[in-house]
Design a protein around this motif. Structure first.
Motif, PDB file in Angstrom:
ATOM      1  N   LYS A 124     -32.940  12.288 -12.593  1.00 38.89           N
ATOM      2  CA  LYS A 124     -32.254  11.200 -13.309  1.00 38.89           C
ATOM      3  C   LYS A 124     -31.241  10.517 -12.390  1.00 38.89           C
ATOM      4  CE  LYS A 124     -32.848  13.453 -17.726  1.00 38.89           C
ATOM      5  NZ  LYS A 124     -32.217  14.337 -18.681  1.00 38.89           N
ATOM      6  N   GLU A 125     -30.486  11.349 -11.636  1.00 39.59           N
ATOM      7  CA  GLU A 125     -29.491  10.759 -10.720  1.00 39.59           C
ATOM      8  C   GLU A 125     -30.156   9.950  -9.614  1.00 39.59           C
ATOM      9  OE1 GLU A 125     -27.286  14.079  -9.204  1.00 39.59           O
ATOM     10  OE2 GLU A 125     -26.572  14.568 -11.233  1.00 39.59           O
ATOM     11  N   SER A 127     -33.244   8.660  -9.438  1.00 42.51           N
ATOM     12  CA  SER A 127     -34.099   7.522  -9.800  1.00 42.51           C
ATOM     13  C   SER A 127     -33.269   6.391 -10.397  1.00 42.51           C
ATOM     14  CB  SER A 127     -35.184   7.960 -10.780  1.00 42.51           C
ATOM     15  OG  SER A 127     -34.607   8.519 -11.929  1.00 42.51           O
ATOM     16  N   GLY A 128     -32.066   6.702 -10.875  1.00 44.50           N
ATOM     17  CA  GLY A 128     -31.145   5.671 -11.358  1.00 44.50           C
ATOM     18  C   GLY A 128     -31.701   4.901 -12.540  1.00 44.50           C
ATOM     19  N   LYS A 129     -31.397   3.618 -12.560  1.00 39.50           N
ATOM     20  CA  LYS A 129     -31.748   2.806 -13.734  1.00 39.50           C
ATOM     21  C   LYS A 129     -33.226   2.450 -13.760  1.00 39.50           C
ATOM     22  CE  LYS A 129     -27.332   0.361 -14.210  1.00 39.50           C
ATOM     23  NZ  LYS A 129     -26.883   0.104 -12.825  1.00 39.50           N
ATOM     24  N   HIS A 130     -33.891   2.524 -12.583  1.00 40.06           N
ATOM     25  CA  HIS A 130     -35.281   2.051 -12.525  1.00 40.06           C
ATOM     26  C   HIS A 130     -36.244   3.193 -12.284  1.00 40.06           C
ATOM     27  CE1 HIS A 130     -33.986  -2.051 -12.781  1.00 40.06           C
ATOM     28  NE2 HIS A 130     -33.078  -1.797 -11.866  1.00 40.06           N
ATOM     29  N   LYS A 131     -36.341   4.049 -13.280  1.00 36.04           N
ATOM     30  CA  LYS A 131     -37.183   5.240 -13.196  1.00 36.04           C
ATOM     31  C   LYS A 131     -38.633   4.895 -12.869  1.00 36.04           C
ATOM     32  CE  LYS A 131     -38.448   8.560 -16.781  1.00 36.04           C
ATOM     33  NZ  LYS A 131     -39.328   8.166 -17.697  1.00 36.04           N
ATOM     34  N   GLU A 132     -39.113   3.762 -13.421  1.00 32.99           N
ATOM     35  CA  GLU A 132     -40.534   3.405 -13.220  1.00 32.99           C
ATOM     36  C   GLU A 132     -40.829   3.038 -11.770  1.00 32.99           C
ATOM     37  OE1 GLU A 132     -38.385   1.903 -15.168  1.00 32.99           O
ATOM     38  OE2 GLU A 132     -38.183  -0.092 -14.290  1.00 32.99           O
TER      39      GLU A 132
END
Ligand code: AMP
Ligand code: TRP
Length: 348
Positions: A124-125, A127-132
């Protein structure tokens, strides 16, 4: 098996086997040194076999310049050697040079559950806001880590605090594999070794953030490539409060920056935080910081000098890595062969 391999302590190990790795991505800092490197060396001195590898397959879960990756691998290997790992006793190797890591990781991808990986905070940390847009490799990163550990049936894994969740996942994968395939005890339950005063070294600029290579401020960390003046200047400028040091650890509870510097001092001096607080009770940072800077320079200077020497002799590093890869494979390959048999893959 060659005579050299059969005489190798790693091949005929006793009940303890220690293993850890550091990613081949960018510069090492004081957090890596105190949370990982220094502790690997201490564990080597207990006489148990130590496997330490450079996690280059983990590194490429985020983009790495192909022109630089091999040198980054050598640099981590140089840090292992410079901090005291002895290639005659410990097995030092590049992860990608032992094919069994990828083989076992695939099997574990089929054992681990999506729900388990969805809980991983490091993904989660990172990949930040743009996981895709993150690589699939970044998502299954902890599964490869489980393969790294269980391939050698490691019993102890010295890491920093941030790796605790990945170790829990490794234990879950080991247990599920053993149950699903009806092979109780095949994979052991490895223990994370997370103790000592500095398992989570914090930024010098912000006592609530981990010291990290991804922090944009170079002032936030001490790099293993910093010279003595830079180290001293960074410690002098480290954020602190205006109070003198208290006479007990309780007095540091609400003072994260002061607590961090005390922890760093204790780890560098091989003592406890309690002892440091007793020694400096009532003194201000005007006295404490120069003492810490001297200690840091004294501890790190020989390590960085040796790293520089080794980086000028890549052939020596390459010899260590090639030898380590061969010895590591002699332990890992039979385990993977056994896994293939357990899973039921075809063989002639
Ligand atoms: P990495 O560079 O992320 O591959 O980390 C290598 C090792 O250093 C792992 O065992 C980490 O847990 C440890 N480590 C990284 N940052 C810190 C830190 N700030 N404090 C203590 N240990 C750390
Ligand atoms: N994930 C670890 C880190 O970022 C590096 C690593 C990869 C590791 N495989 C490992 C650590 C196996 C211990 C054991 O720090």
């Amino acid at each position: 098996m060659s005579d050299a391999a059969s005489a190798d302590p790693a091949v005929y190990a006793g009940p303890r086997r220690i293993l850890s790795g550091i990613q081949a991505s960018g510069a090492l800092h004081l957090g890596n040194y105190l949370g990982a490197l220094k502790r690997f060396t201490a564990l080597q001195e207990t006489g148990a076999p130590v496997f330490v590898f450079v996690a280059d397959m983990h590194a490429i879960t985020v983009w790495q310049d192909p022109q630089k990756l091999a040198d980054q691998t050598r640099e981590i290997a140089a840090a292992y050697l410079a901090s005291g790992l002895d290639p005659a006793r410990s097995i030092i190797f590049p992860q990608s040079a032992v094919r069994a890591h990828a083989d076992l990781a695939w099997v574990f991808n089929c054992v681990a559950r999506l729900g388990w990986l969805d809980r991983m905070t490091q993904f989660k940390e990172k990949s930040g806001k743009h996981k895709e847009r993150a690589s699939v490799g970044l998502y299954t990163y902890p599964v490869l880590q489980a393969a790294d550990i269980l391939l050698y049936k490691a019993t102890e894994v010295p890491v920093g605090e941030d790796q605790k969740q990945h170790l829990e996942l490794t234990r879950d994968i080991a247990a599920k594999f053993n149950t699903d395939f009806g092979v109780p005890g095949f994979f052991p339950q490895p223990e994370p070794v997370i103790h000592g005063p500095a398992t989570r070294v914090m930024s010098l600029r912000d006592g609530s953030a981990k010291m990290s290579k991804s922090d944009p401020s170079d002032q936030s960390r001490i790099n293993l490539t910093d010279d003595a003046d830079t180290i001293a200047a960074k410690i002098r400028k480290a954020r602190t409060d205006a109070e003198p040091l208290p006479d007990s650890l309780d007095g540091l509870a609400e003072r994260p920056e002061a607590r961090n510097l005390v922890a760093i001092y204790a780890a560098l001096a091989n003592t406890s935080r309690e002892a440091v607080v007793e020694q400096f009770a009532g003194q201000g940072f005007g006295a404490f910081k120069p003492a810490l800077a001297d200690l840091a320079v004294e501890a790190l200077a020989p390590v960085t000098a040796e790293m520089r020497r080794l980086m000028n002799d890549p052939a020596e590093i390459d010899r260590v890595l090639a030898d380590g890869a061969e010895r590591a494979a002699s332990v890992a390959d039979p385990v993977v062969e056994e896994v293939k048999r357990i899973v039921g893959f075809w063989r002639a």
